[in-house]
Design an enzyme around this catalytic site. Structure first.
Site, mmCIF file in Angstrom:
data_model
loop_
_atom_site.group_PDB
_atom_site.id
_atom_site.type_symbol
_atom_site.label_atom_id
_atom_site.label_comp_id
_atom_site.label_asym_id
_atom_site.label_seq_id
_atom_site.Cartn_x
_atom_site.Cartn_y
_atom_site.Cartn_z
ATOM 1 N N ASP A 61 28.917 30.879 32.688
ATOM 2 C CA ASP A 61 30.353 30.685 32.971
ATOM 3 C C ASP A 61 31.109 32.015 32.853
ATOM 4 O O ASP A 61 31.969 32.328 33.678
ATOM 5 C CB ASP A 61 30.964 29.661 31.997
ATOM 6 C CG ASP A 61 30.430 28.253 32.219
ATOM 7 O OD1 ASP A 61 29.475 28.087 32.996
ATOM 8 O OD2 ASP A 61 30.977 27.312 31.607
ATOM 9 N N PRO A 114 41.573 22.703 35.294
ATOM 10 C CA PRO A 114 41.624 21.575 34.358
ATOM 11 C C PRO A 114 40.699 21.807 33.166
ATOM 12 O O PRO A 114 39.608 22.368 33.319
ATOM 13 C CB PRO A 114 41.129 20.381 35.184
ATOM 14 C CG PRO A 114 41.073 20.826 36.588
ATOM 15 C CD PRO A 114 41.125 22.323 36.632
ATOM 16 N N GLY A 135 34.301 20.891 33.371
ATOM 17 C CA GLY A 135 33.095 21.502 33.951
ATOM 18 C C GLY A 135 33.393 22.655 34.878
ATOM 19 O O GLY A 135 32.519 23.116 35.610
ATOM 20 N N LEU A 136 34.634 23.162 34.845
ATOM 21 C CA LEU A 136 35.013 24.219 35.795
ATOM 22 C C LEU A 136 35.170 25.586 35.129
ATOM 23 O O LEU A 136 35.737 26.507 35.716
ATOM 24 C CB LEU A 136 36.315 23.828 36.520
ATOM 25 C CG LEU A 136 36.239 22.504 37.293
ATOM 26 C CD1 LEU A 136 37.577 22.174 37.928
ATOM 27 C CD2 LEU A 136 35.140 22.551 38.366
ATOM 28 N N GLY A 137 34.689 25.700 33.911
ATOM 29 C CA GLY A 137 34.636 27.014 33.258
ATOM 30 C C GLY A 137 35.982 27.513 32.757
ATOM 31 O O GLY A 137 36.205 28.730 32.701
ATOM 32 N N SER A 138 36.867 26.581 32.346
ATOM 33 C CA SER A 138 38.201 27.034 31.922
ATOM 34 C C SER A 138 38.125 27.909 30.667
ATOM 35 O O SER A 138 38.794 28.940 30.597
ATOM 36 C CB SER A 138 39.137 25.851 31.699
ATOM 37 O OG SER A 138 38.657 25.060 30.644
ATOM 38 N N SER A 139 37.290 27.539 29.701
ATOM 39 C CA SER A 139 37.278 28.320 28.456
ATOM 40 C C SER A 139 36.738 29.729 28.695
ATOM 41 O O SER A 139 37.270 30.707 28.168
ATOM 42 C CB SER A 139 36.465 27.610 27.370
ATOM 43 O OG SER A 139 35.107 27.527 27.742
ATOM 44 N N ALA A 140 35.702 29.832 29.540
ATOM 45 C CA ALA A 140 35.157 31.169 29.834
ATOM 46 C C ALA A 140 36.199 32.007 30.572
ATOM 47 O O ALA A 140 36.387 33.193 30.264
ATOM 48 C CB ALA A 140 33.892 31.038 30.688
#
Ligand code: MEV
Length: 309
Positions: free
Chosen positions: A140, A89, A93-98
């Site tokens: 991340d 998602p 806060g789950l590091g999607s962009s990294a």
């Protein structure tokens, strides 16, 4: 021929925000992934299926620009098309962009057979992260690249061996927020409370270093205690809110430990599962959260492979 790369998202167990100021932090990869497919193509585009966006690599909008910035110096005039698919998602806060940047760089590395070292992939992915978040610590990107459980500090990282298997539930509040904005909010707290904040950075470091010891021995009660303590520190610096607190405190009797994870202000909470209370935890979270899921922690970092047509 196509090249595919798959990079995991992350949770942070302790030390988020403080890690930006030099503290140690502990993070784990999770089994939610971004997959990027790269191929030679007469139209050099980046396509995000989830966002419904297709843009030329050299004319990206702010949504896809971090990816373009990460890969641009690597492609050197080659015409490539990138397709991105994510089950992490966004802004949670789950590091999607990294994970997107890491997977994009790795897919290009595989397609063009650049044989990049991990450090080069890290630096390339950080170009995109800096564009989005301002001054990210790099945690991340590191966890998406290397996977497992990591003790991390700027310029330092070490894999952690677990004494016992650990299971986490994750609760998504559905409140999206920008990591860059949350970093700025904490920066404002830090500048107004300089002495206090420097001490808090030291304490966050001690928490993370102690956590490594307890992770190694599989001492669940103590691991949970440090996660709880870390949540209190994040509250003090303005990273939590009433929605996150309600989920975190409501779940405490049902798990070893719970806290917000990542930048906060919305996004997700994590809950270290106590087997005998797992059902109760699950039913509490499914009632309270926008979406709650069980995640596998400590999965492998980014991987790539070729598909020949
Ligand atoms: C975001 O996942 C973690 C933060 O500490 C920012 C960073 O370390 O770059 C909030």
């Amino acid at each position: 021929m196509k090249a595919v790369a798959r990079a995991p998202g992350k949770i942070i167990l302790t030390g988020e925000h403080f890690v930006v100021y030099g503290s140690f932090a502990v993070a784990s990869s999770i089994n939610l992934y971004v997959t990027v497919t790269a191929e030679f193509h007469k139209e050099p585009y980046i396509v995000s299926e989830d966002l419904g966006v297709k843009e030329p690599i050299d004319q990206t909008s702010h949504v896809l620009r971090p990816i373009a910035i990460s890969i641009a110096p690597l492609i050197k005039g080659e015409k490539v098309m990138l397709k991105i698919k994510s089950d992490i998602p966004l802004s949670a806060g789950l590091g999607s962009s990294a994970a997107v940047s890491v997977a994009a760089v790795k897919a290009i590395d595989e397609l063009l057979e650049l044989k990049m070292e991990s450090e080069e992939i890290y630096e390339a992915a950080m170009r995109g992260e800096r564009l989005i978040h301002g001054k990210p610590s790099g945690i991340d990107v590191a966890i998406s690249l290397f996977g497992g459980f990591l003790l991390f500090k700027k310029g330092y990282r070490k894999q952690i061996c677990l004494g016992k298997n650990m299971e986490f539930m994750l609760c998504n509040t559905g409140l999206r927020r920008s990591t860059g904005q949350m970093i700025k909010r904490v920066a404002s707290f830090a500048s107004k409370n300089y002495k206090l904040f420097s001490k808090m950075v030291e304490v966050a470091s001690i928490i993370s270093v102690n956590l490594v010891r307890y992770l190694g021995r599989g001492e669940m009660e103590r691991i949970g205690y440090l996660m709880n303590m870390n949540h209190e520190m994040l509250r003090m610096i303005g990273a939590s809110n009433s929605i996150l607190d309600r989920i975190v405190y409501g779940s405490r009797p049902l798990c070893f430990g719970s806290k917000l994870t990542g930048a906060g202000g919305g996004g997700c909470t994590i809950h270290l599962i106590k087997r005998e209370r797992a059902k109760d935890l699950n039913s509490f979270l499914s009632k309270t959260c926008y979406k709650s899921i069980f995640v596998k922690a400590g999965v492998e970092g980014v991987k790539s492979w070729k598909i020949r047509n």
